[in-house]
Scaffold this active site. Structure first.
Site, PDB file in Angstrom:
ATOM      1  N   HIS A  31     -17.047  25.697  -5.083  1.00  0.00           N
ATOM      2  CA  HIS A  31     -16.786  25.710  -3.722  1.00  0.00           C
ATOM      3  C   HIS A  31     -15.526  25.169  -3.170  1.00  0.00           C
ATOM      4  O   HIS A  31     -14.931  25.300  -2.185  1.00  0.00           O
ATOM      5  CB  HIS A  31     -17.715  25.063  -2.960  1.00  0.00           C
ATOM      6  CG  HIS A  31     -19.065  25.766  -3.271  1.00  0.00           C
ATOM      7  ND1 HIS A  31     -19.557  26.907  -3.096  1.00  0.00           N
ATOM      8  CD2 HIS A  31     -20.347  25.242  -3.855  1.00  0.00           C
ATOM      9  CE1 HIS A  31     -20.725  27.227  -3.378  1.00  0.00           C
ATOM     10  NE2 HIS A  31     -21.029  26.160  -3.975  1.00  0.00           N
ATOM     11  N   HIS A 133     -24.418  20.654  -3.518  1.00  0.00           N
ATOM     12  CA  HIS A 133     -24.950  21.972  -3.160  1.00  0.00           C
ATOM     13  C   HIS A 133     -24.438  22.414  -1.774  1.00  0.00           C
ATOM     14  O   HIS A 133     -24.664  21.692  -0.903  1.00  0.00           O
ATOM     15  CB  HIS A 133     -26.417  22.138  -3.203  1.00  0.00           C
ATOM     16  CG  HIS A 133     -26.884  23.529  -2.775  1.00  0.00           C
ATOM     17  ND1 HIS A 133     -27.066  24.630  -3.555  1.00  0.00           N
ATOM     18  CD2 HIS A 133     -27.541  23.817  -1.615  1.00  0.00           C
ATOM     19  CE1 HIS A 133     -27.251  25.698  -2.913  1.00  0.00           C
ATOM     20  NE2 HIS A 133     -27.742  25.294  -1.866  1.00  0.00           N
TER      21      HIS A 133
END
Length: 141
Positions: A31, A133
């Site tokens: 990410h 996450h």
């Protein structure tokens, strides 16, 4: 004695790699892209990054969707120290530049992704003060 101490230090330094990728390390790989990687042509950014970051490729099924955040990793870590949202996630303190990659077609190689850029707040799940996450993104915190 000194060589034994040096050997132990080298062994302990190598231990994290020997045990595999940490959840935070995986979060960063999947990410965080800061500064944003330059890819030519720009429309190939998602195809290129998904393959480079091992989320798509000849031996890896094409991940359906992934979001890259173009801000220092420390700004995402800082979210973990804010007051949690009602759902237990943590939001960043400001809207960040993101690129959302969404698979076009099937999960088999070659992968083909659509690209969408935006400025959103990022919501993460945290463990031990680090994001592990990417839960979602939104235009409001």
């Amino acid at each position: 004695m000194a060589s034994w101490v040096l050997c132990m230090i080298l062994l302990l330094a190598a231990l994290p790699e020997a045990l595999g990728e940490t959840r935070y390390g995986k979060f960063q790989r999947q990410h965080v892209d800061n500064p944003r990687t330059s890819v030519r042509p720009a429309l190939r950014y998602c195809d290129t990054m998904m393959m480079r970051r091992q989320m798509a490729g000849p031996t890896v099924p094409c991940k359906f969707r992934n979001t890259f955040v173009h801000t220092p990793a420390g700004d995402l870590v800082a979210a973990c120290y804010r007051t949690p949202n009602n759902d237990g996630t943590y939001s960043t303190s400001y809207a960040m530049s993101i690129t959302v990659c969404t698979r076009n077609g099937g999960a088999a190689w070659p992968c083909n992704y659509r690209i969408r850029q935006a400025r959103h707040y990022v919501r993460v799940n945290c463990e031990y003060g680090r994001p592990v996450h990417l839960n979602s993104t939104a235009t409001t915190p």
